[in-house]
Design an enzyme around this catalytic site. Structure first.
Site, PDB file in Angstrom:
ATOM      1  N   HIS A  70       0.858  -1.211   0.050  1.00 56.87           N
ATOM      2  CA  HIS A  70      -0.011  -0.007   0.120  1.00 56.87           C
ATOM      3  C   HIS A  70       0.655   1.361   0.245  1.00 56.87           C
ATOM      4  O   HIS A  70       1.904   1.381   0.465  1.00 56.87           O
ATOM      5  CB  HIS A  70      -1.044  -0.003   1.141  1.00 56.87           C
ATOM      6  CG  HIS A  70      -0.582   0.163   2.465  1.00 56.87           C
ATOM      7  ND1 HIS A  70      -0.452   1.586   2.956  1.00 56.87           N
ATOM      8  CD2 HIS A  70      -0.305  -0.632   3.529  1.00 56.87           C
ATOM      9  CE1 HIS A  70      -0.071   1.661   4.473  1.00 56.87           C
ATOM     10  NE2 HIS A  70      -0.028   0.001   4.565  1.00 56.87           N
ATOM     11  N   ASP A  82       5.739   2.230   7.410  1.00 61.69           N
ATOM     12  CA  ASP A  82       4.277   2.011   7.031  1.00 61.69           C
ATOM     13  C   ASP A  82       3.587   2.904   6.100  1.00 61.69           C
ATOM     14  O   ASP A  82       2.801   3.742   6.523  1.00 61.69           O
ATOM     15  CB  ASP A  82       3.668   1.805   8.118  1.00 61.69           C
ATOM     16  CG  ASP A  82       1.941   1.146   7.969  1.00 61.69           C
ATOM     17  OD1 ASP A  82       1.892   1.112   6.932  1.00 61.69           O
ATOM     18  OD2 ASP A  82       1.500   1.554   8.856  1.00 61.69           O
ATOM     19  N   GLU A 114      -5.248   1.638   1.983  1.00 57.29           N
ATOM     20  CA  GLU A 114      -5.234   0.650   2.700  1.00 57.29           C
ATOM     21  C   GLU A 114      -5.608   1.204   4.374  1.00 57.29           C
ATOM     22  O   GLU A 114      -6.345   0.425   4.772  1.00 57.29           O
ATOM     23  CB  GLU A 114      -3.808  -0.094   3.006  1.00 57.29           C
ATOM     24  CG  GLU A 114      -3.865  -1.490   3.471  1.00 57.29           C
ATOM     25  CD  GLU A 114      -3.302  -1.199   5.138  1.00 57.29           C
ATOM     26  OE1 GLU A 114      -3.345  -2.185   5.787  1.00 57.29           O
ATOM     27  OE2 GLU A 114      -3.329   0.174   5.557  1.00 57.29           O
ATOM     28  N   HIS A 243       2.155   4.402  13.009  1.00 59.45           N
ATOM     29  CA  HIS A 243       0.990   5.331  12.804  1.00 59.45           C
ATOM     30  C   HIS A 243       1.289   6.519  13.441  1.00 59.45           C
ATOM     31  O   HIS A 243       0.102   7.399  14.028  1.00 59.45           O
ATOM     32  CB  HIS A 243      -0.277   4.833  13.317  1.00 59.45           C
ATOM     33  CG  HIS A 243      -0.852   3.681  12.226  1.00 59.45           C
ATOM     34  ND1 HIS A 243      -2.211   3.087  12.443  1.00 59.45           N
ATOM     35  CD2 HIS A 243      -0.257   3.266  11.187  1.00 59.45           C
ATOM     36  CE1 HIS A 243      -2.288   2.102  11.259  1.00 59.45           C
ATOM     37  NE2 HIS A 243      -1.212   2.392  10.582  1.00 59.45           N
TER      38      HIS A 243
HETATM   39  N1  PHE Z   1      -1.790  -3.135   7.663  1.00 59.86           N
HETATM   40  C1  PHE Z   1      -1.458  -2.606   9.183  1.00 59.86           C
HETATM   41  C2  PHE Z   1      -1.247  -1.141   8.857  1.00 59.86           C
HETATM   42  O1  PHE Z   1      -0.992  -0.880   7.737  1.00 59.86           O
HETATM   43  C3  PHE Z   1      -0.027  -3.359   9.352  1.00 59.86           C
HETATM   44  C4  PHE Z   1       0.066  -4.737   9.493  1.00 59.86           C
HETATM   45  C5  PHE Z   1       0.346  -5.342   8.444  1.00 59.86           C
HETATM   46  C6  PHE Z   1      -0.512  -5.501  10.454  1.00 59.86           C
HETATM   47  C7  PHE Z   1       0.586  -6.688   8.285  1.00 59.86           C
HETATM   48  C8  PHE Z   1      -0.278  -6.776  10.502  1.00 59.86           C
HETATM   49  C9  PHE Z   1       0.151  -7.483   9.523  1.00 59.86           C
HETATM   50  O2  PHE Z   1      -1.246  -0.447   9.662  1.00 59.86           O
HETATM   51 ZN    ZN Z   2      -0.828   1.280   8.968  1.00 59.04          ZN
HETATM   52 ZN    ZN Z   3       0.427  -0.653   6.415  1.00 60.23          ZN
END
Ligand code: PHE
Ligand code: ZN
Ligand code: ZN
Ligand code: ZN
Length: 279
Positions: A70, A82, A114, A243
């Site tokens: 993402h 992230d 995402e 985050h």
């Molecule tokens: N998808 C979550 C995010 O973007 C991070 C995540 C990735 C958590 C893979 C667990 C497994 O904040």
């Molecule tokens: Zn995230």
């Molecule tokens: Zn993520």
């Protein structure tokens, strides 16, 4: 044969999506015998975003290998681990693909939205016809691959090492095995992580498409066993800036990024020429 099978001039935008997110704050105040007050503040955000999809010009279109990360972040911060980490690693893999004559079609997805709830990947999978879904042999997902207090975590497609996570669609176990083999060859440890749909692979496994991926940890806390395997600090989050505004370029472990970029390229290259391990 075309020595440059991937033409990155072929970028095409996905279908735009409109999304809404809500932030709701509740304040409940009461004095014994008095009326209870309930206050709700709500903010509504509306936006439009696009997935970006690129695929190799060559390769068997009936046997598509998908790779995704993402591209968005939460509004609180720049989202470098992230998920700048995963997006950069798959972009570099796409660029290096020009050195590889592919047998299967390899399709890279840079997902939009995402964070508000897998909106881009969800819309993409929803929009596929049954025939198009059938052609997607497998999906590889990379979301957070350079956490500062990292562990090499593989999505537990075989349900053998992460507790309480359901097994993925048939074939997911083989994807996990192939990723594990990369770490084994380098003499690096790896552990399983919940295959619970917390990233863009969720819509794929819900559609029965085998999936896998690597994750180096988010808000969870490193265990003493993981400290023994990977170094770093037990009792501290894998990513203390998860985050948050501090998820900047300094919130990256260069070793983890380097190893995982190699693992991603290795796995994509193997599946680009042979998917027979995945039923
Ligand atoms: N998808 C979550 C995010 O973007 C991070 C995540 C990735 C958590 C893979 C667990 C497994 O904040
Ligand atoms: Zn995230
Ligand atoms: Zn993520
Ligand atoms: Zn496993």
């Amino acid at each position: 044969t075309d020595p440059f099978p991937l033409d990155l001039g072929e970028w095409r935008a996905g279908v735009p999506m409109v999304f809404a997110s809500f932030a709701v704050g509740n304040e409940l105040a009461g004095t014994p015998g008095a009326t209870v007050r309930l206050k709700v503040d709500a903010t509504l955000t509306l936006g439009t975003d696009h997935n970006v999809i690129a695929e190799t010009r060559t390769g068997n279109a009936k046997n598509v290998v998908m790779v995704g990360a993402h591209l968005d972040s939460v509004p609180e911060g720049p989202g470098i681990n992230d998920n700048g980490s995963g997006a950069a690693a798959i972009l570099e893999t796409a660029l290096q693909m020009r050195h590889l004559p592919v047998r299967n079609k390899v399709r890279f997805a840079f997902w939009a939205a995402e964070e508000p709830g897998l909106l881009g990947s969800d819309q993409y999978v929803e929009g596929l016809s049954a025939a198009e879904k059938d052609k997607i042999r497998l999906y590889l997902n990379f979301d957070m691959v350079a956490s500062p207090n990292y562990a090499y975590k593989l999505y537990d497609g075989d349900d053998s090492d992460a507790e309480g996570s359901p097994a993925g669609p048939p074939g997911s176990a083989q994807i996990e095995k192939q990723l594990a083999a990369f770490f084994d060859r380098r003499g690096l440890a790896h552990v399983g992580t919940d295959f619970d749909g917390r990233s863009d692979y969720g819509p794929f496994i819900a559609a029965g498409i085998p999936a896998g991926g690597i994750f180096t940890g988010a808000e969870g806390v490193k265990t003493p066993q993981e400290q023994a395997l990977f170094g770093g600090t037990a009792g501290v989050a894998y990513d203390s800036c998860y985050h948050q505004a501090c998820d900047t370029i300094t919130n990256i472990d260069a070793t983890a990024l380097d190893v995982n970029a190699d693992a991603i390229a290795d796995s994509v290259a193997r599946f680009a020429v042979n998917t027979t391990a995945v039923p």
